[in-house]
Scaffold this motif. Structure first.
Motif, short mmCIF file in Angstrom:
data_model
loop_
_atom_site.label_atom_id
_atom_site.label_comp_id
_atom_site.label_asym_id
_atom_site.label_seq_id
_atom_site.Cartn_x
_atom_site.Cartn_y
_atom_site.Cartn_z
N ARG A 15 162.39 137.94 -72.18
CA ARG A 15 162.60 139.24 -71.96
C ARG A 15 161.47 140.13 -71.40
N THR A 38 161.75 133.69 -81.39
CA THR A 38 162.99 133.69 -81.93
C THR A 38 164.24 133.45 -81.17
N ASN A 90 151.36 136.44 -71.78
CA ASN A 90 152.13 137.79 -71.92
C ASN A 90 152.52 138.10 -73.15
N TYR A 157 147.16 147.13 -82.29
CA TYR A 157 147.42 146.67 -80.98
C TYR A 157 146.45 147.14 -80.14
N THR A 191 160.54 148.51 -70.82
CA THR A 191 161.10 147.12 -71.64
C THR A 191 161.53 147.23 -73.07
N1 LIG Z 1 155.97 147.56 -72.41
C1 LIG Z 1 155.02 148.18 -71.95
O1 LIG Z 1 155.04 149.22 -71.89
C2 LIG Z 1 153.70 147.45 -72.12
C3 LIG Z 1 152.62 148.33 -71.71
C4 LIG Z 1 151.22 147.47 -71.56
C5 LIG Z 1 151.22 146.22 -72.12
N2 LIG Z 1 152.21 145.70 -72.43
C6 LIG Z 1 152.00 144.17 -72.60
O2 LIG Z 1 152.75 143.39 -71.89
C7 LIG Z 1 153.25 142.15 -72.66
C8 LIG Z 1 154.97 141.98 -72.61
O3 LIG Z 1 155.47 143.28 -72.86
P1 LIG Z 1 156.86 143.31 -72.90
O4 LIG Z 1 157.15 145.20 -73.06
O5 LIG Z 1 157.72 142.70 -72.01
O6 LIG Z 1 157.64 142.98 -74.52
P2 LIG Z 1 158.67 142.71 -75.17
O7 LIG Z 1 159.71 143.18 -74.42
O8 LIG Z 1 158.38 143.02 -76.29
O9 LIG Z 1 158.57 140.97 -74.97
C9 LIG Z 1 157.83 140.34 -75.98
C10 LIG Z 1 158.01 138.75 -75.71
O10 LIG Z 1 157.22 138.13 -76.25
C11 LIG Z 1 157.73 137.15 -77.13
N3 LIG Z 1 156.65 136.75 -78.21
C12 LIG Z 1 156.39 137.71 -79.27
N4 LIG Z 1 155.55 137.32 -80.17
C13 LIG Z 1 155.42 135.90 -79.84
C14 LIG Z 1 154.65 134.66 -80.40
N5 LIG Z 1 154.15 134.73 -81.20
N6 LIG Z 1 154.67 133.57 -79.59
C15 LIG Z 1 155.81 133.44 -78.48
N7 LIG Z 1 156.31 134.45 -77.82
C16 LIG Z 1 156.30 135.66 -78.46
C17 LIG Z 1 159.10 137.49 -77.40
O11 LIG Z 1 159.88 136.56 -77.74
P3 LIG Z 1 160.94 136.79 -79.09
O12 LIG Z 1 161.78 137.70 -78.81
O13 LIG Z 1 161.40 135.25 -79.24
O14 LIG Z 1 160.07 137.09 -80.17
C18 LIG Z 1 159.29 138.30 -76.16
O15 LIG Z 1 159.71 137.08 -75.18
C19 LIG Z 1 152.88 142.40 -74.19
O16 LIG Z 1 151.55 141.62 -74.31
C20 LIG Z 1 152.66 143.77 -74.20
O17 LIG Z 1 151.59 144.02 -75.11
C21 LIG Z 1 153.60 146.05 -72.44
#
Ligand SMILES: NC(=O)c1ccc[n+]([C@@H]2O[C@H](COP(=O)([O-])OP(=O)(O)OC[C@H]3O[C@@H](n4cnc5c(N)ncnc54)[C@H](OP(=O)(O)O)[C@@H]3O)[C@@H](O)[C@H]2O)c1
Length: 249
Positions: A15, A38, A90, A157, A191
Motif C-alpha cells: 500500500r 501481514t 520503503n 520514528y 497514505t
Molecule cells: N506517509 C507519509 O507522510 C510519510 C512521510 C515521510 C516518510 N514516509 C515513509 O515512507 C515509507 C512508506 O510510508 P507509507 O505512508 O506508504 O506507509 P504505510 O501506508 O504505513 O505502508 C507501510 C508498508 O510497509 C509494510 N511494512 C511495515 N513493516 C514491515 C516489515 N517489518 N517488513 C515488511 N514490510 C513492512 C506494510 O505492510 P503490512 O501491511 O503487511 O504490515 C506496508 O506495506 C515509510 O518508510 C515511511 O516512514 C511516509
C-alpha cells in the motif's frame, strides 16, 4: 521505458508509497518483487495490478526486521527473476506516543524495521549488485529525520529516520564506484500512515507547505523512479526532499 527488464525489490509495497512506486516502475518496464508482512491480500492485489500493466511480479511475505526473512526475500527474488537491479527500502513504522509513555520495546520495534531492516536489505542486495558491479539502492527516510523537523510525539520514528540518512551517505561511500545509494525524504504524504496524524498535524501539514497541500504517493514514486533509472547515474549519497516546500516555512 526507463526500467525495461530491471528487477526491483520494494519493501512495504502492499500500500501507500511502496505500492505507488511498484505500479510506476511496472509501467516503466520493471519486474517487481512486492513485499509486506501481514497484509497478504493487499500484496496479491498489487501483483495482479502489475500483471495487468504487462510486467511480472511476485509477492514475498517477509518481515524485514528479521535476518532470516530478509534472506528469504532476496533468495525468492533471485529464484524468480535471476537478479536484483534496484532496491527500495520503503517499509517503515513508528510509535505515536509522548516520551513518558514510550517503552524500550517500542524503540526496538521501530529500529528493527526502519534501521536494521534497511541495513539487512542493503547487505543482501549488495551481495548481488557487487558481483555485477551495478545497482541502485534508495532508502526512504522522512522529513521527521531532519533535526529541525522532528516531532516530540514521534521520537523513535524521528531518530530512526535520521539514522537512515546517515547510513545512506556512508553506504554510498562503501558501495562506490559501482552502486548508487540515495535517500528520498518525503514530507507529508497522503497514505494510510498519515491517518494516525491528529487534526492539528494534518492541518499544519497543508497550511505550512508552500504548495498548500499534501504530497501524493505517486509523486514520491516519481522521485524513486529518477533515482532508480540511468538518469541519476551521477547521483550518489544524496538526500532528495519531496515535501511541497514544507521545509521552507
Ligand atoms: N506517509 C507519509 O507522510 C510519510 C512521510 C515521510 C516518510 N514516509 C515513509 O515512507 C515509507 C512508506 O510510508 P507509507 O505512508 O506508504 O506507509 P504505510 O501506508 O504505513 O505502508 C507501510 C508498508 O510497509 C509494510 N511494512 C511495515 N513493516 C514491515 C516489515 N517489518 N517488513 C515488511 N514490510 C513492512 C506494510 O505492510 P503490512 O501491511 O503487511 O504490515 C506496508 O506495506 C515509510 O518508510 C515511511 O516512514 C511516509
Amino acid at each position: 521505458m526507463k526500467l525495461k527488464n530491471k528487477v526491483a525489490v520494494i519493501t512495504g509495497s502492499s500500500r501507500g508509497i511502496g505500492k505507488a512506486t511498484a505500479l510506476l516502475f511496472a509501467k516503466e518496464g520493471a519486474n517487481i518483487v512486492v513485499n509486506c508482512t501481514t497484509n497478504k491480500a493487499k500484496g496479491l492485489k498489487v501483483v495482479e495490478e502489475i500483471n495487468k500493466l504487462g510486467s511480472q511480479a511476485i509477492l514475498v511475505q517477509a518481515d524485514i526486521s528479521k535476518p532470516e526473512e530478509v534472506k528469504k526475500l532476496f533468495d525468492e527474488s533471485v529464484k524468480k527473476f535471476g537478479t536484483v537491479d534496484i532496491l527500495i527500502n520503503n517499509a517503515g513504522i513508528g510509535t505515536p506516543k509522548e516520551l513518558l509513555k514510550l517503552t524500550s520495546e517500542d524503540w526496538e520495534k521501530t529500529f528493527r524495521t526502519n534501521v536494521i531492516g534497511t541495513f539487512l536489505c542493503c547487505q543482501e542486495a549488495s551481495k548481488i549488485m557487487l558481483k555485477k558491479k551495478k545497482g541502485k539502492i534508495i532508502n526512504i527516510s522522512s522529513l521527521r529525520g531532519l533535526p529541525e523537523f522532528g516531532r516530540s510525539g514521534y521520537l523513535d520514528y524521528c531518530a530512526s529516520k535520521a539514522a537512515v540518512i546517515n547510513f545512506t551517505k556512508n553506504l554510498a561511500k562503501a558501495l562506490a564506484p559501482h552502486i548508487n545509494v540515495n535517500s528520498v525524504v518525503p514530507g507529508f504524504v497522503d497514505t494510510e500512515m498519515s491517518q494516525v496524524w491528529d487534526k492539528k498535524t494534518r492541518e499544519s501539514a497543508i497550511k505550512d507547505a508552500c504548495l498548500k497541500r499534501l504530497v501524493k504517493p505517486e509523486e514520491i514514486a516519481k522521485a524513486n523512479l529518477y533515482l532508480a533509472s540511468d538518469d541519476s547515474d551521477a547521483v550518489t549519497g544524496t538526500v532528495l526532499l519531496v515535501d511541497c516546500g514544507f521545509s521552507l516555512k
